[in-house]
Design an enzyme around this catalytic site. Structure first.
Site, PDB file in Angstrom:
ATOM      1  N   SER A  78      -8.089   6.614   2.386  1.00 22.81           N
ATOM      2  CA  SER A  78      -9.462   6.686   1.857  1.00 22.81           C
ATOM      3  C   SER A  78     -10.510   6.879   2.878  1.00 22.81           C
ATOM      4  O   SER A  78     -10.261   6.961   4.075  1.00 22.81           O
ATOM      5  CB  SER A  78      -9.576   5.090   1.507  1.00 22.81           C
ATOM      6  OG  SER A  78      -8.401   4.597   0.670  1.00 22.81           O
TER       7      SER A  78
HETATM    8  C1  SAM Z   1      -5.476   5.040  -1.310  1.00 18.34           C
HETATM    9  S1  SAM Z   1      -3.808   5.077  -0.667  1.00 18.34           S
HETATM   10  C2  SAM Z   1      -4.133   3.557   0.498  1.00 18.34           C
HETATM   11  C3  SAM Z   1      -4.940   3.883   1.755  1.00 18.34           C
HETATM   12  C4  SAM Z   1      -4.622   3.208   2.881  1.00 18.34           C
HETATM   13  N1  SAM Z   1      -4.942   1.739   2.749  1.00 18.34           N
HETATM   14  C5  SAM Z   1      -5.063   3.714   4.368  1.00 18.34           C
HETATM   15  O1  SAM Z   1      -5.770   2.999   4.878  1.00 18.34           O
HETATM   16  O2  SAM Z   1      -4.393   4.665   4.568  1.00 18.34           O
HETATM   17  C6  SAM Z   1      -2.969   4.084  -2.046  1.00 18.34           C
HETATM   18  C7  SAM Z   1      -1.785   3.717  -1.474  1.00 18.34           C
HETATM   19  O3  SAM Z   1      -1.000   2.938  -2.528  1.00 18.34           O
HETATM   20  C8  SAM Z   1       0.329   3.188  -2.565  1.00 18.34           C
HETATM   21  N2  SAM Z   1       0.994   2.403  -3.652  1.00 18.34           N
HETATM   22  C9  SAM Z   1       0.567   2.923  -5.086  1.00 18.34           C
HETATM   23  N3  SAM Z   1       1.183   1.851  -5.928  1.00 18.34           N
HETATM   24  C10 SAM Z   1       1.789   0.867  -5.348  1.00 18.34           C
HETATM   25  C11 SAM Z   1       2.448  -0.196  -5.378  1.00 18.34           C
HETATM   26  N4  SAM Z   1       2.692  -0.646  -6.866  1.00 18.34           N
HETATM   27  N5  SAM Z   1       2.743  -1.061  -4.484  1.00 18.34           N
HETATM   28  C12 SAM Z   1       2.540  -0.683  -2.981  1.00 18.34           C
HETATM   29  N6  SAM Z   1       1.912   0.489  -2.856  1.00 18.34           N
HETATM   30  C13 SAM Z   1       1.432   1.023  -3.811  1.00 18.34           C
HETATM   31  C14 SAM Z   1       0.392   4.721  -2.822  1.00 18.34           C
HETATM   32  O4  SAM Z   1       1.751   5.124  -2.570  1.00 18.34           O
HETATM   33  C15 SAM Z   1      -0.739   4.941  -1.599  1.00 18.34           C
HETATM   34  O5  SAM Z   1      -0.183   5.174  -0.325  1.00 18.34           O
END
Ligand code: SAM
Length: 231
Positions: A78
């Protein structure tokens, strides 16, 4: 709301010193723009080298206000302002038990680890195995070994380490997953982008003895949550 424009991939050219200058300047910008208030979150953002959580071909853009692509399906790190945007309203602090849904690069996990300190607990759940391995390597290299990383559907939470003082969902959901509300302690807070009428509203939920209170903070743009509570 418009989508994000991702800069083109290119070989990394910036030095450690240049990144450090960018990091300090970014923290100053976050304070001036009202995103960053707490000293503990500020010190964590000054300490964690964000560039070390970004794929090589996007590394030079580490301090730009854009999300950057990560290995895996639809995963992004993000924008820099997202971290105080989430952690300030959560009141993330020393000693907290913190759950992150969506590990991504591992950067948010590392920042949280710095904030909660040795008395706290940090758990992060990632659904994508490729993204999880990328983050695991980043965290290990950066010395953040004292975090619990789990592969799975984070919409189901991680009951083994519950209850949590703070929960951050870093992907957009249609409703706040009920298991996460269950795993929040009384007095705890949860933050998540929630899809409503085509927009994503960053929503803060507070759980106390009288029930659940919700506040919409602002509009945001995140990748969709996958899994049972996916959008
Ligand atoms: C915006 S990114 C996260 C950014 C992260 N917090 C960082 O600092 O890099 C969103 C993440 O959520 C994960 N994601 C999506 N659905 C999910 C779920 N149901 N459970 C766990 N992770 C999930 C995606 O694969 C992605 O890696």
């Amino acid at each position: 709301m418009r989508g994000w424009i991702i800069p083109p991939p290119k070989g990394p050219a910036k030095s450690r010193q240049e990144f450090e200058q960018k990091r300090t300047a970014k923290v100053g910008w976050l304070v001036r723009h009202g995103y960053l208030k707490s000293e503990r979150i500020k010190q964590a953002l000054l300490k964690v080298p964000r560039e070390d959580f970004i794929p090589r071909l996007y590394r030079d853009y580490a301090y730009l206000e854009v999300p950057l692509p990560l290995p895996g399906e639809h995963a992004t790190i993000s924008c820099p302002h997202s971290y105080p945007l989430f952690y300030e309203p959560l009141g993330l602090d020393q000693g907290h038990r913190f759950l992150e849904v969506g590990l991504g690069s591992g950067y948010g996990t590392a920042v949280a680890r710095e904030i909660v300190g040795p008395g706290g607990v940090v758990v992060s759940v990632e659904i994508d195995p490729v993204t999880l391995e990328f983050a695991r390597r980043n965290l290990q290299k950066a010395g953040y070994t004292d975090v619990v990383l789990a592969r799975g559907d984070g919409g189901l939470g991680y009951p083994e380490k519950s209850p949590y003082d703070s929960i951050a969902v870093t992907a957009a959901c249609i409703e706040i997953p009920p298991p996460l509300i269950e795993q929040l302690r009384l007095g705890g807070r949860l933050i998540a982008p929630v899809l409503e009428g085509g927009a994503q509203n960053l929503t803060l939920l507070e759980k106390d003895i009288t029930g659940i209170e919700r506040h919409i903070l602002c509009e945001v743009l995140y990748v969709s949550l996958r899994g049972i509570y996916g959008s």
